[in-house]
Scaffold this motif. Structure first.
Motif, mmCIF file in Angstrom:
data_model
loop_
_atom_site.group_PDB
_atom_site.id
_atom_site.type_symbol
_atom_site.label_atom_id
_atom_site.label_comp_id
_atom_site.label_asym_id
_atom_site.label_seq_id
_atom_site.Cartn_x
_atom_site.Cartn_y
_atom_site.Cartn_z
ATOM 1 N N PRO A 156 9.274 -10.614 -7.712
ATOM 2 C CA PRO A 156 8.981 -9.928 -6.448
ATOM 3 C C PRO A 156 9.436 -8.469 -6.412
ATOM 4 C CG PRO A 156 9.916 -12.087 -6.031
ATOM 5 C CD PRO A 156 9.998 -11.866 -7.500
ATOM 6 N N ARG A 265 7.852 3.884 -9.851
ATOM 7 C CA ARG A 265 8.756 2.822 -9.429
ATOM 8 C C ARG A 265 8.657 2.555 -7.935
ATOM 9 N NH1 ARG A 265 13.416 0.298 -11.368
ATOM 10 N NH2 ARG A 265 15.205 0.291 -9.985
ATOM 11 N N PHE A 266 8.447 1.326 -7.599
ATOM 12 C CA PHE A 266 8.397 0.858 -6.204
ATOM 13 C C PHE A 266 7.366 1.609 -5.360
ATOM 14 C CE2 PHE A 266 13.199 -0.217 -6.689
ATOM 15 C CZ PHE A 266 12.866 -1.279 -7.504
ATOM 16 N N GLN A 267 6.309 2.097 -6.002
ATOM 17 C CA GLN A 267 5.302 2.837 -5.249
ATOM 18 C C GLN A 267 4.177 1.926 -4.763
ATOM 19 O OE1 GLN A 267 5.337 5.807 -4.262
ATOM 20 N NE2 GLN A 267 6.055 7.275 -5.760
ATOM 21 N N ARG A 269 2.064 -2.024 -5.740
ATOM 22 C CA ARG A 269 1.861 -3.173 -6.623
ATOM 23 C C ARG A 269 0.569 -2.949 -7.397
ATOM 24 N NH1 ARG A 269 6.460 -5.548 -7.031
ATOM 25 N NH2 ARG A 269 5.657 -7.657 -7.256
ATOM 26 N N PHE A 272 -3.184 -3.832 -6.450
ATOM 27 C CA PHE A 272 -3.946 -3.104 -5.437
ATOM 28 C C PHE A 272 -4.684 -1.910 -6.031
ATOM 29 C CE2 PHE A 272 -0.611 -4.874 -2.532
ATOM 30 C CZ PHE A 272 -1.465 -5.622 -1.754
ATOM 31 N N VAL C 67 11.430 -8.049 0.238
ATOM 32 C CA VAL C 67 11.680 -7.106 -0.846
ATOM 33 C C VAL C 67 10.442 -6.261 -1.144
ATOM 34 C CG1 VAL C 67 13.459 -8.483 -1.966
ATOM 35 C CG2 VAL C 67 11.082 -8.801 -2.603
ATOM 36 N N CYS C 69 7.291 -7.070 -1.845
ATOM 37 C CA CYS C 69 6.502 -7.450 -3.026
ATOM 38 C C CYS C 69 5.017 -7.354 -2.738
ATOM 39 C CB CYS C 69 6.866 -8.855 -3.490
ATOM 40 S SG CYS C 69 6.146 -10.166 -2.487
ATOM 41 N N GLN C 70 4.672 -7.280 -1.469
ATOM 42 C CA GLN C 70 3.297 -7.067 -1.039
ATOM 43 C C GLN C 70 2.354 -8.214 -1.351
ATOM 44 O OE1 GLN C 70 3.096 -2.970 -2.822
ATOM 45 N NE2 GLN C 70 2.334 -2.476 -0.802
ATOM 46 N N LEU C 71 2.923 -9.375 -1.594
ATOM 47 C CA LEU C 71 2.036 -10.514 -1.826
ATOM 48 C C LEU C 71 1.343 -10.931 -0.536
ATOM 49 C CD1 LEU C 71 3.944 -12.858 -4.274
ATOM 50 C CD2 LEU C 71 1.801 -11.680 -4.664
ATOM 51 N N GLU C 73 0.538 -8.979 1.878
ATOM 52 C CA GLU C 73 -0.505 -7.987 2.115
ATOM 53 C C GLU C 73 -1.738 -8.336 1.292
ATOM 54 O OE1 GLU C 73 0.735 -4.027 1.170
ATOM 55 O OE2 GLU C 73 -1.175 -3.146 1.754
ATOM 56 N N PHE C 74 -1.483 -8.822 0.082
ATOM 57 C CA PHE C 74 -2.566 -9.149 -0.817
ATOM 58 C C PHE C 74 -3.317 -10.387 -0.350
ATOM 59 C CE2 PHE C 74 -4.046 -11.289 -4.746
ATOM 60 C CZ PHE C 74 -4.924 -10.317 -5.180
ATOM 61 N N ILE C 83 2.005 -2.763 4.084
ATOM 62 C CA ILE C 83 3.377 -2.492 3.667
ATOM 63 C C ILE C 83 3.412 -1.155 2.960
ATOM 64 C CG2 ILE C 83 5.265 -3.252 2.171
ATOM 65 C CD1 ILE C 83 4.213 -6.106 2.559
ATOM 66 N N PRO C 85 5.670 0.614 0.400
ATOM 67 C CA PRO C 85 6.844 0.365 -0.447
ATOM 68 C C PRO C 85 7.807 1.534 -0.397
ATOM 69 C CG PRO C 85 4.777 0.230 -1.701
ATOM 70 C CD PRO C 85 4.468 0.844 -0.377
ATOM 71 N N PRO C 86 9.044 1.298 -0.828
ATOM 72 C CA PRO C 86 10.065 2.341 -0.667
ATOM 73 C C PRO C 86 9.872 3.544 -1.578
ATOM 74 C CG PRO C 86 10.933 0.474 -1.901
ATOM 75 C CD PRO C 86 9.586 0.072 -1.413
ATOM 76 N N GLY C 87 9.178 3.357 -2.724
ATOM 77 C CA GLY C 87 9.075 4.460 -3.673
ATOM 78 C C GLY C 87 10.379 4.618 -4.436
ATOM 79 N N LYS C 100 15.236 -3.557 -3.528
ATOM 80 C CA LYS C 100 14.040 -3.030 -2.902
ATOM 81 C C LYS C 100 13.811 -3.667 -1.540
ATOM 82 C CE LYS C 100 9.237 -3.049 -4.418
ATOM 83 N NZ LYS C 100 8.410 -3.993 -5.100
ATOM 84 N N PRO C 123 7.699 -15.130 -1.675
ATOM 85 C CA PRO C 123 8.654 -15.683 -2.636
ATOM 86 C C PRO C 123 10.097 -15.558 -2.170
ATOM 87 C CG PRO C 123 7.927 -13.530 -3.372
ATOM 88 C CD PRO C 123 7.199 -13.811 -2.089
ATOM 89 N N GLU C 124 10.314 -14.818 -1.117
ATOM 90 C CA GLU C 124 11.676 -14.580 -0.653
ATOM 91 C C GLU C 124 11.990 -15.313 0.640
ATOM 92 O OE1 GLU C 124 13.995 -12.769 -2.283
ATOM 93 O OE2 GLU C 124 12.568 -12.486 -3.904
#
Lengths: 575, 479, 182, 161
Positions: A156, A265-267, A269, A272, C67, C69-71, C73-74, C83, C85-87, C100, C123-124
């Motif tokens: 994840p 990194r962390f940008q 998934r 997509f 965290v 993971c964007q699942l 969203e998917f 979502i 993500p933090p970058g 994250k 998953p979390e």
């Protein structure tokens, strides 16, 4: 003969290679005895290559076609058999006359299959490989289990998720639950390896791809393993960051999420990301890339295999050279300067009509064109048509920087050859720029068309631009030149349009559109076509395909090419 | 009465015998070198000539000498594989990285009779046209390295080494290279990598067979200390004469290291196959029997990586009868002839000739845990099954020895070991899997009982499901 | 076909018995417990497993479990989840070791079809469909719930596994990890 | 930190390099030489050797961490290595280790190398020292001791003082 100029392959055709017959999962196939290894040298064909020819995928981690074989992951173990040789050194035959095959077993335990690593074991005549057998499957399952027992299983939060070989093979060969009840080995996490790379050692499966890449391809021994056994850890020498111009390739070849790009990194998934095949435009090499974008935002460039250009690699500088595409200060509006009110937004039709009127009225020789070797072949060719019609002086700006032995070229223009072959650039490139400056100074040149260059930095200063009657500028980002323009035409970044580039070795390669242009920006070839039509009355190309096919008829070097024929990998032309 | 047959260690333990060259020369040292260097090429029928070197190689082939390092591979055959046509230099490396637990024979030769090794090496180098050779000695043998270096200096002084040896025009450089505490350096390709100044990661075979692509990718011969010493005696006796020692296909003498729970642990040089395992353990001339009041529980016959024998085991051996027919004979464990083939037929190996004896006071699970920990520590970490599997087994056994066993752990261990053997780059995979496979298979009831007891204890205490074992700490119960 | 109509009997023709019978039913219900619920002042209690609105939860230590993971969203069929993500430079997780968490997490409740895929895929165990079934607002924007709102609505959820914490503890406990640092 | 290699040592290492056709091969011997002099391999030592052998520091760092005989931290003046592998374990090496640890005030359960507070002794359990016939065995620096009983251990320790 028109096709003479366009040769499909620059490499000489390899000499005919002896073929041998083997069986893959019971299917007989003929494979060459020798095949190119990672350096392209002919070596005995391996089981893995033979299976690939038979259309059977053998899972692997450490093997990479462009790296020396290490044979350490053991994922590609396959069951195999060899013709049984009798005491008389002749093959033993079955009753039906076929050769008897001895499935290879452990010498000390004849009931257990002995696997061979497909990546390093050469094939021999009569060999039978069983990549689909239960024994092979069991070997893969066990190796995968070994790889997973100490893996943190943190998909994840792992950037590799979605393109991770460990995930993929887990689906094929993994178990739903782990039987490992002992404590895992823990290793350093989020290690800052260098300016562009972060390492998670717990995820690392020690396949050594990155180590081999940086040692054998780049020649910079920056990475290595420390400690021993299950505690082996990938690292760099403390205080000596992993910092060469090719570090990010290790992120691509890392089969798991151990090496991750700081930039990506962390940008987003990866599942997509829309993948668009294109070309890197940072230098004359023209590395083939895949643009990953989502919702009109570019997230990353990745190299795309093209053995004639960049193998599987690209440089970090080129890879990270995409951020300007999304810059806030992009030119997004078509502008026409009004003598009283300054620059005002205008519609494309109005601006182009006005420009066409002015150009039509311009006396022959009073127009100069400064093109850019960052433009596509099609755009440069359209400019060459304008040049011919207006008897204009034209040139483009040379851009020489530092190169290296691997991929980076000294020519920082992606399409110098395009500019030369279409006749837009002077010979040598840039030699006419002083003439244009003199022409403006002397008053002979009253109209200047500038595409994608800030000419104030290349010998045509702001004071000269001020003397012009008409300054037509097309660009993507604001510059001193765009500020002085009378007509401002917002163009497109390379990821926003289609077209072709001719790289430094004369390979014509396609750009593809990954994201929509910003604001009112239009692909240059589109509005140049309108302009050329308005000025010269020529027509006949409404699409990029049509335009390209028209161009190849008229530019001798490109004779015989077709848009479709370029394919994904491009075609080399004689230069 | 079985007796020692001292060939290599003939003088080593004699009072007054010192490792210096004068003493060696007094005992007929370097005579064989002189003899070999004086050999003339021989005419063969058919008009071909056999060079002096070829004759020595031929003698070694005839002698049937099998490598004393562990695998027991024919030395003559190994030499014949060397690629002499490549135009690249041939290297010879003496493998003195004696690290197999239970083995301590090479140490005796190096410390007590270094010149014998050097003479054997010079002979082997000369026979194989080697101009540069190394002795790869394990790092812990600091004394041995010093002794060897002194001996090499002496040999150089006397012109047995260096340029134009004894005026024959043959040059040879011989250096000592020290390892630094890695068992895997005993594996020949690992040793080569280590000698190249890299981590001792064994190479994949194919394509890196040392005889073709060895040290610096040149043809390379790697031989054990004892093997190279034997070459001297082969030159002295002639191959055929040497082959008369021992038994057919298991020729010559070899030094057997006996350790563990015997009265007289030590090294004994015997004719291969002429002495049985039982004699080596129990005969007063050798191990001298178990400690008083103890009975035999298990024997590891060839270094810790060999498969263990359980006391009282019986084996079916194929024996060639007087009529030339192969017949199966049932043999008791203690009546097993100590040679390569018999032990292989009995399902184990004679390996490096190290017998580890365990009596009934031994906790077999502790013993296996100790071995497993050794292999987990020594795994180089290059290929997956061994890297992950060796530590996994060690952790599972650690669990079992610390009251966290489960009933299924015996099968669990067998399965892990089964997944390692035969799937690794080098033989270390077998080395770490075999002890586990054999111990667990032969003492399965002990392992299962231990697991069941632990489970019962947990149930009684109500601690419920098994706690995960925390990281491996040193085994304690063998104290 | 001809259907013959039965003649009513006298008792039936009297009507009164039927009326009385009707009143009896009415009277019986008059004294029974009331079933009408005063919605929206009163709310219906949903059964377990009801799929209401998806909210984000925190663990018992108040840390964000998501965290990014964007699942979800998917997997979201109507694409209601977004979502950010933090970058690389973004805020790392408030849970130790998890590395994250989302910079922004939006659910468009107007789009949400309460299918529960997001809960199933997570998953979390960070997103749960809770009992909320009546979501109201005065504008479309208001119906796009952001991270803060989702976390506030989700509240605390017991984390039985505490994966990240356990991993960290296990790593710290690993005695004498042989890392040599020159 | 000042890192200077004495001339004699450098000459010794230069001589070692001549033993090999490739400089890299000398790395183990050079590390031994440096460790012999300094007692341990510091980061500067790694860099020095790498430069000497025309390598990158990571190449040497890889070796130092692979081979357990090399130390990356300062250790005691006397390094005691007790063999823990099977034959010695059967012969009582665990007792010997415990005895030594107790004597020197160290934790006998510790896995790895421990050094006494005065920096005089380091005690460590190591894998097979190849003298299984005379178990239990131990090494004190380069010296080898066989069949070590408690009194003999005392004797060795006193000799070190």
């Amino acid at each position: 003969m028109s096709a003479a100029a366009a040769t499909t392959e620059t490499k000489p055709s390899p000499p005919p290679v002896e073929k041998i017959r083997i069986k893959v999962d019971g299917r007989e196939i003929e494979v060459p005895k020798l095949m190119p290894d990672w350096q392209g040298k002919l070596q005995p064909t391996t089981m893995l290559q033979a299976c690939a020819l038979a259309g059977v995928e053998v899972p692997h981690y450490c093997y990479h076609p462009k790296l020396p074989v290490a044979g350490n992951c053991r994922m590609c173990l396959v069951e195999f058999g060899l013709p049984l040789i009798g005491p008389d050194r002749k093959p033993v035959l079955n009753e039906d006359g076929t050769t008897k095959i001895a499935k290879q077993v452990l010498p000390y335990e004849p009931t257990t299959v002995r696997g061979a690593i497909a990546c390093a074991t050469p094939i021999s005549t009569g060999m039978e490989i069983y990549p689909g057998s239960p024994a092979t499957r069991q070997m893969r399952e066990s190796v995968l289990e070994f790889l997973l027992i100490n893996h943190p299983l943190d998909c994840p939060i792992c950037d590799q998720a979605g393109e991770c070989k460990l995930q993929e093979y887990s689906v094929d060969y993994g178990q739903s639950a782990s039987r490992f009840v002992e404590a895992k080995v823990h290793k350093p996490k989020a290690v800052d390896l260098g300016p562009r790379i972060v390492l998670d050692d717990e995820r690392c499966i020690l396949c050594s791809r990155c180590v081999r890449f940086t040692k054998d391809i780049v020649g910079d021994d920056a990475l290595g393993f420390v400690n021993r056994g299950s505690y082996s850890t990938l690292t760099h020498f403390p205080g000596k960051p992993f910092d060469n111009n090719y570090t990010l390739n290790t992120v691509d070849i890392c089969p798991v999420g151990a090496l991750t790009s700081k930039d990506f990194r962390f940008q987003m998934r990866v599942w997509f990301l829309k993948q668009t095949k294109s070309i890197c435009t940072s230098c004359g090499t023209g590395c083939n890339i895949v643009i990953g974008s989502r919702e009109e935002k570019i997230y990353r460039y990745e190299p795309r295999q093209n053995d004639a250009v960049n193998s599987c690699w690209m440089c970090d500088a080129g890879r990270l050279n995409y951020k300007w595409v999304g810059r806030e200060d992009r030119l997004v509006k078509c502008g026409v300067r009004n003598p009283e009110r300054g620059m005002k937004d205008a519609s494309w039709v109005a601006a182009l009509n006005e420009i066409a009127d002015r150009l039509k009225k311009a006396p022959a020789g009073s127009v100069a064109i400064v093109a850019s070797a960052r433009q596509t072949n099609e755009e440069l060719w359209l400019l060459s048509k304008l040049k011919a019609k207006l008897s204009a002086t034209s040139d483009s700006v040379p851009r020489i920087g530092e190169g290296d032995k691997l991929l980076v070229n000294v020519d920082k223009n992606p399409n110098s050859y395009g500019a030369r072959l279409t006749g837009v650039a002077a010979d040598p490139m840039g030699s006419s720029l002083p003439k244009i400056a003199d022409g403006i100074r002397g008053g002979g040149i009253k109209t200047l068309i500038v595409f994608g260059e800030d000419v104030t930095k290349h010998g045509i200063g702001a004071e000269l631009l001020g003397k012009l009657e008409t300054l037509i500028v097309s660009d993507i980002l604001p510059s001193q030149t765009t500020e002085l323009a009378h007509y401002l035409l917002p163009g497109c970044a390379h990821a926003e349009k289609r077209g072709t580039f001719t790289n430094i070795k004369g390979r014509v390669q396609k750009l593809m559109k990954a994201v929509e242009p910003r604001g009112d920006g239009r692909p240059e070839w589109e509005f140049l076509h309108d302009l050329v039509y308005n000025v010269t009355g020529q027509n006949g190309f409404v699409s990029i395909e049509g335009l390209f096919n028209q161009m190849v008829k008229e530019v001798p070097a490109f004779n015989g090419l077709t848009w479709a024929g370029l394919g994904d990998l491009g075609v080399a032309v004689r230069i | 009465m079985p007796q020692e047959h001292r060939l290599i260690l003939k003088y080593a333990d004699q009072p007054g015998y010192t490792p210096d060259i004068d003493c060696y020369l007094r005992h007929g040292g370097y005579e064989m070198l002189k003899k070999a260097l004086a050999l003339q090429s021989k005419d063969l029928p058919g008009g071909k000539k056999m060079s002096a070197q070829e004759q020595v190689r031929d003698e070694v082939m005839k002698s049937g000498l099998r490598g004393r390092g562990g695998a027991g591979f024919s030395c003559g055959l190994k030499w014949s594989f060397v690629d002499r046509k490549s135009g690249k230099p041939v290297y010879l490396i003496c493998n003195a990285d004696e690290s197999e637990p239970g083995t301590f024979k090479d140490r005796q030769i190096i410390q007590k009779d270094p010149h014998q090794l050097i003479e054997g090496m010079i002979l082997s180098c000369w026979a194989n046209d080697v101009k540069l050779a190394y002795i790869y000695i394990r790092g812990e043998f600091a004394q041995g390295a010093k002794i060897l270096n002194r001996a090499l200096g002496e040999a150089r002084e006397k012109n047995f080494l260096g340029k134009n040896i004894l005026g024959t025009g043959y040059d040879l450089d011989l250096w000592v290279h020290r390892g630094a505490g890695a068992y895997i350096c005993g594996e020949e390709t690992g040793l080569i990598e280590s000698l190249e100044g890299k981590r001792a990661y064994p190479r994949i075979k194919p394509p890196y067979f040392p005889a073709v692509l060895g040290l610096y990718l040149c043809p390379t011969i790697v031989n054990n200390v004892e093997t190279l010493c034997a070459v001297k005696h082969i030159v002295a006796m002639g191959g055929a004469e040497y082959a008369r020692l021992g038994t057919p296909n298991n020729t010559g003498t070899r030094i057997v290291s006996v350790s563990g729970h015997v009265k007289k642990p030590g090294y004994y040089e015997v004719e291969v196959g002429k002495v049985t395992l039982g004699e080596l353990i129990n005969d007063p001339a050798f191990g001298g029997g178990l400690r008083d009041g103890r009975t035999l529980k298990a024997v590891i016959p060839g270094g810790s990586s060999a498969k263990v024998f359980k006391a009282g085991e019986k084996f079916k051996l194929k024996r060639k009868g007087a009529d030339g027919q192969m017949t199966a004979v049932e043999v008791d464990l203690l009546d097993l002839p100590y040679d390569f083939d018999s032990l292989a037929q009995a399902g184990s190996m004679s390996g490096s000739g190290a017998i580890i004896v365990m009596d009934d006071s031994t906790d077999i699970i502790e013993a296996l845990s100790n071995i497993a920990e050794f292999y987990a520590h020594e795994s180089c970490g290059q290929c997956t099954p061994c890297r992950e599997g060796s530590l996994w087994m060690a952790k599972a056994l650690h669990r079992l020895t610390h009251g966290h066993g489960r009933k299924q752990d015996a099968d669990y261990l067998l399965n892990i070991a089964q997944n390692i053997q035969g799937r690794t780059i080098c033989a270390f995979g077998e080395a770490c899997a075999w002890p586990v496979l054999s111990f667990v298979k032969k003492f399965k009831d002990e392992f299962e009982n231990r697991g069941a007891t632990d489970e019962a204890k947990r149930t009684a205490k109500g601690t419920g499901p098994m706690q995960e074992m925390r990281p491996i700490a040193r085994s304690a119960a063998l104290r | 076909m001809i259907v013959k109509r039965e003649k009513l009997s006298l008792w039936e023709r009297l009507y009164l018995p039927a009326i009385i019978g009707g009143f009896k039913v009415t009277l019986r219900h008059f004294f029974r417990k009331k079933v009408t619920m005063q919605y929206p002042e009163e709310k219906w209690v949903v059964p377990q497993g009801y799929r209401g609105a998806p909210y984000l939860v925190r663990d018992q230590e108040g840390n964000t479990k998501c965290v990014s993971c964007q699942l979800c969203e998917f997997v979201c069929p109507p694409k209601a989840i977004k979502i950010i993500p933090p970058g690389p430079a973004g805020e790392i997780a408030d849970r130790p070791n998890a590395e994250k968490m989302p910079k922004e997490f939006e659910i468009n409740m107007l789009r949400c079809i309460f299918c529960g895929y997001c809960e199933e895929v997570c998953p979390e165990e960070a997103i749960f469909l809770m009992e909320d079934y009546s979501l109201t607002g005065t504008s479309r924007e208001e119906m796009i719930y952001n991270k803060e709102k989702l976390l506030a609505l989700g509240g605390v959820h017991n984390d039985r596994i505490r994966k990240w914490k356990r991993k960290l503890e296990e790593a710290k406990e690993q005695a004498a990890f042989p890392v040599a640092k020159p | 930190m000042n890192f200077a290699v004495p001339t004699e040592l450098e000459t010794e290492i230069d001589e070692l390099i001549t033993h090999y056709p490739q400089k890299r091969s000398a790395s183990l011997m050079a590390l031994h030489a440096l460790q012999g002099h300094f007692g341990w391999i510091s980061r500067e030592a790694i860099e020095w050797i790498a430069q000497k052998l025309e390598l990158l520091p990571i190449n040497i760092y890889e070796l130092v961490t692979f081979y357990p005989m090399f130390r990356t931290n300062p250790v005691g003046k006397y390094q005691i290595k007790v063999c823990r592998t099977l034959s010695c374990a059967l012969g009582g090496s665990y007792k010997l280790h415990e005895y030594l640890c107790q004597k020197l005030g160290l934790d006998s359960n510790a896995q790895s190398l421990q050094t006494t507070k005065d920096g005089k002794f380091s005690v460590e359990f190591v894998e097979c020292l190849a003298s299984c016939g005379t178990a239990p065995v131990m090494m004190c620096n380069d010296d080898f001791y066989e069949g070590v009983t408690a009194p003999k251990a005392d004797e060795i320790l006193t000799k070190c003082k």
